[in-house]
Write a protein that holds these residues in place. Structure first.
Motif, PDB file in Angstrom:
ATOM      1  N   GLU A  48      -7.851  11.034  -6.861  1.00 61.39           N
ATOM      2  CA  GLU A  48      -8.355   9.674  -7.089  1.00 61.39           C
ATOM      3  C   GLU A  48      -8.867   9.059  -5.785  1.00 61.39           C
ATOM      4  OE1 GLU A  48      -8.633   7.842  -9.928  1.00 61.39           O
ATOM      5  OE2 GLU A  48      -8.076   9.625 -11.067  1.00 61.39           O
ATOM      6  N   LEU A  49      -8.172   9.326  -4.691  1.00 58.29           N
ATOM      7  CA  LEU A  49      -8.570   8.778  -3.392  1.00 58.29           C
ATOM      8  C   LEU A  49      -9.925   9.332  -2.948  1.00 58.29           C
ATOM      9  CD1 LEU A  49      -7.600   6.922  -1.091  1.00 58.29           C
ATOM     10  CD2 LEU A  49      -6.564   8.931  -0.027  1.00 58.29           C
ATOM     11  N   LEU A  50     -10.130  10.623  -3.129  1.00 58.50           N
ATOM     12  CA  LEU A  50     -11.419  11.241  -2.784  1.00 58.50           C
ATOM     13  C   LEU A  50     -12.531  10.704  -3.673  1.00 58.50           C
ATOM     14  CD1 LEU A  50     -10.305  14.954  -2.194  1.00 58.50           C
ATOM     15  CD2 LEU A  50     -11.105  13.323  -0.472  1.00 58.50           C
ATOM     16  N   TYR A  51     -12.216  10.449  -4.942  1.00 53.29           N
ATOM     17  CA  TYR A  51     -13.193   9.859  -5.871  1.00 53.29           C
ATOM     18  C   TYR A  51     -13.587   8.457  -5.400  1.00 53.29           C
ATOM     19  CZ  TYR A  51     -15.189   8.202 -10.281  1.00 53.29           C
ATOM     20  OH  TYR A  51     -16.026   7.693 -11.235  1.00 53.29           O
ATOM     21  N   TYR A  55     -17.496   6.977  -4.102  1.00 52.67           N
ATOM     22  CA  TYR A  55     -18.283   5.922  -4.758  1.00 52.67           C
ATOM     23  C   TYR A  55     -18.015   4.520  -4.203  1.00 52.67           C
ATOM     24  CZ  TYR A  55     -19.374   9.504  -8.222  1.00 52.67           C
ATOM     25  OH  TYR A  55     -19.818  10.641  -8.849  1.00 52.67           O
ATOM     26  N   ILE A  56     -17.312   4.416  -3.092  1.00 49.53           N
ATOM     27  CA  ILE A  56     -16.921   3.115  -2.555  1.00 49.53           C
ATOM     28  C   ILE A  56     -18.128   2.229  -2.235  1.00 49.53           C
ATOM     29  CG2 ILE A  56     -16.801   3.919  -0.153  1.00 49.53           C
ATOM     30  CD1 ILE A  56     -14.348   1.465  -1.772  1.00 49.53           C
ATOM     31  N   THR A  57     -19.251   2.841  -1.843  1.00 56.60           N
ATOM     32  CA  THR A  57     -20.432   2.059  -1.426  1.00 56.60           C
ATOM     33  C   THR A  57     -21.161   1.419  -2.600  1.00 56.60           C
ATOM     34  OG1 THR A  57     -21.724   4.104  -1.420  1.00 56.60           O
ATOM     35  CG2 THR A  57     -20.805   3.388   0.686  1.00 56.60           C
ATOM     36  N   ILE A  58     -20.995   1.961  -3.797  1.00 55.91           N
ATOM     37  CA  ILE A  58     -21.740   1.421  -4.945  1.00 55.91           C
ATOM     38  C   ILE A  58     -20.864   0.534  -5.840  1.00 55.91           C
ATOM     39  CG2 ILE A  58     -23.379   3.329  -4.968  1.00 55.91           C
ATOM     40  CD1 ILE A  58     -21.824   4.529  -7.308  1.00 55.91           C
ATOM     41  N   TRP A  59     -19.569   0.454  -5.593  1.00 47.83           N
ATOM     42  CA  TRP A  59     -18.681  -0.378  -6.391  1.00 47.83           C
ATOM     43  C   TRP A  59     -18.596  -1.776  -5.817  1.00 47.83           C
ATOM     44  CZ3 TRP A  59     -14.238   3.743  -6.597  1.00 47.83           C
ATOM     45  CH2 TRP A  59     -14.540   4.684  -7.593  1.00 47.83           C
ATOM     46  N   ASP A  60     -18.358  -2.744  -6.712  1.00 44.12           N
ATOM     47  CA  ASP A  60     -18.098  -4.101  -6.237  1.00 44.12           C
ATOM     48  C   ASP A  60     -16.605  -4.256  -5.923  1.00 44.12           C
ATOM     49  OD1 ASP A  60     -16.869  -4.252  -8.694  1.00 44.12           O
ATOM     50  OD2 ASP A  60     -18.322  -5.626  -9.586  1.00 44.12           O
ATOM     51  N   GLU A  61     -16.218  -5.437  -5.453  1.00 41.81           N
ATOM     52  CA  GLU A  61     -14.830  -5.662  -5.013  1.00 41.81           C
ATOM     53  C   GLU A  61     -13.827  -5.494  -6.153  1.00 41.81           C
ATOM     54  OE1 GLU A  61     -12.126  -9.188  -2.985  1.00 41.81           O
ATOM     55  OE2 GLU A  61     -14.281  -9.456  -3.226  1.00 41.81           O
ATOM     56  N   THR A  62     -14.203  -5.971  -7.339  1.00 41.36           N
ATOM     57  CA  THR A  62     -13.296  -5.882  -8.484  1.00 41.36           C
ATOM     58  C   THR A  62     -13.031  -4.435  -8.876  1.00 41.36           C
ATOM     59  OG1 THR A  62     -14.147  -7.994  -9.305  1.00 41.36           O
ATOM     60  CG2 THR A  62     -12.908  -6.643 -10.853  1.00 41.36           C
ATOM     61  N   GLU A  63     -14.087  -3.622  -8.868  1.00 42.00           N
ATOM     62  CA  GLU A  63     -13.935  -2.208  -9.208  1.00 42.00           C
ATOM     63  C   GLU A  63     -13.044  -1.494  -8.200  1.00 42.00           C
ATOM     64  OE1 GLU A  63     -14.443   1.034 -11.656  1.00 42.00           O
ATOM     65  OE2 GLU A  63     -15.205  -0.992 -11.990  1.00 42.00           O
ATOM     66  N   VAL A  64     -13.230  -1.827  -6.920  1.00 42.13           N
ATOM     67  CA  VAL A  64     -12.391  -1.229  -5.879  1.00 42.13           C
ATOM     68  C   VAL A  64     -10.934  -1.635  -6.078  1.00 42.13           C
ATOM     69  CG1 VAL A  64     -11.902  -1.182  -3.403  1.00 42.13           C
ATOM     70  CG2 VAL A  64     -14.259  -1.071  -4.194  1.00 42.13           C
ATOM     71  N   MET A  65     -10.713  -2.923  -6.424  1.00 40.91           N
ATOM     72  CA  MET A  65      -9.350  -3.411  -6.646  1.00 40.91           C
ATOM     73  C   MET A  65      -8.682  -2.665  -7.799  1.00 40.91           C
ATOM     74  SD  MET A  65      -8.059  -7.282  -7.482  1.00 40.91           S
ATOM     75  CE  MET A  65      -8.934  -7.961  -6.082  1.00 40.91           C
ATOM     76  N   ILE A  66      -9.450  -2.404  -8.864  1.00 39.31           N
ATOM     77  CA  ILE A  66      -8.898  -1.687 -10.016  1.00 39.31           C
ATOM     78  C   ILE A  66      -8.485  -0.273  -9.622  1.00 39.31           C
ATOM     79  CG2 ILE A  66      -9.487  -0.685 -12.262  1.00 39.31           C
ATOM     80  CD1 ILE A  66     -11.259  -3.190 -12.720  1.00 39.31           C
ATOM     81  N   LYS A  67      -9.326   0.387  -8.813  1.00 42.21           N
ATOM     82  CA  LYS A  67      -9.014   1.751  -8.372  1.00 42.21           C
ATOM     83  C   LYS A  67      -7.794   1.760  -7.435  1.00 42.21           C
ATOM     84  CE  LYS A  67     -12.331   3.644 -10.641  1.00 42.21           C
ATOM     85  NZ  LYS A  67     -12.019   4.445 -11.849  1.00 42.21           N
ATOM     86  N   VAL A  68      -7.721   0.765  -6.553  1.00 42.58           N
ATOM     87  CA  VAL A  68      -6.567   0.672  -5.648  1.00 42.58           C
ATOM     88  C   VAL A  68      -5.284   0.429  -6.447  1.00 42.58           C
ATOM     89  CG1 VAL A  68      -5.490  -0.691  -3.812  1.00 42.58           C
ATOM     90  CG2 VAL A  68      -7.885  -0.042  -3.632  1.00 42.58           C
ATOM     91  N   LEU A  69      -5.365  -0.416  -7.478  1.00 44.09           N
ATOM     92  CA  LEU A  69      -4.203  -0.644  -8.344  1.00 44.09           C
ATOM     93  C   LEU A  69      -3.774   0.643  -9.034  1.00 44.09           C
ATOM     94  CD1 LEU A  69      -5.050  -4.103  -9.971  1.00 44.09           C
ATOM     95  CD2 LEU A  69      -3.145  -3.598  -8.424  1.00 44.09           C
TER      96      LEU A  69
END
Length: 197
Positions: A48-51, A55-69
């Motif tokens: 999941e971390l490598l994923y 894609y970190i550059t194309i995601w918005d803040e909310t999407e990043v927060m969901i992945k971090v959660l």
């Protein structure tokens, strides 16, 4: 003849009780399986971390927060597995001699079956809370894909976990206060004995 029968019965009883006591080791393979599952979950975490890194550059803040959660969720489940493995083994199978070890986890101090249940219940409530927060973030982003009924069900499940944890902790508190009130220290018992003389 009766003495021989009693001796035979006594030996059988000792053997059977020893066998029952030995049966606690049946749990050992289960804890071994949990350790293997931990390594598999560790693989999933880094996958999941490598994923995320990809894609970190194309995601918005909310999407990043969901992945971090999601990563937080995995780490909390790992904590739960470790707690069940070490706590369950030391309580139900064999004592782990780590009292003098400098890295002994704080949660192992005075751990018994009741406290382990409370820790597991609170861990489950925490995991449920993280999952619920992730659902709310998804719900805010994609209202049409997430049903209101599903969110309500998750809230109910989360509340059940919280209430269960509170009830377990209250029960454990009552049990411990009952035992401490009915168990006098040796010095108190001696003083009482001297008072009667």
């Amino acid at each position: 003849m009766d003495n021989n029968n009693n001796s035979l019965l006594s030996r059988f009883e000792s053997f059977f009780e020893g066998f029952i006591f030995w049966s606690r080791w049946v749990q050992a393979p289960l804890y071994t399986g949990l350790i293997i599952a931990s390594f598999l979950y560790l693989y999933k975490f880094f996958q999941e971390l490598l994923y995320m890194m990809k894609y970190i550059t194309i995601w918005d803040e909310t999407e990043v927060m969901i992945k971090v959660l999601g990563l937080v969720d995995i780490s909390m489940v790992m904590n739960l597995v470790v707690m069940v493995t070490i706590g369950g083994y030391s309580i139900f199978t064999s004592r782990i001699d780590v009292d003098m070890h400098e890295d002994k986890p704080l949660w192992l101090e005075g751990l018994d079956a009741g406290q382990l249940k409370i820790k597991l219940a609170t861990s489950l409530a925490s995991i449920s809370g993280v999952y619920l927060l992730k659902t709310f973030m998804n719900y805010r982003n994609e209202v049409e894909k997430t049903s209101t009924e599903g969110v309500i069900i998750e809230i109910v499940i989360h509340m059940v976990f919280i209430i269960s944890a509170l009830l377990l902790s209250q029960t454990e508190k009552i049990t411990h206060s009952y035992h401490s009130s009915h168990t006098l220290p040796a010095s108190d018992e001696e003083e009482e004995g001297e008072g009667h003389h």
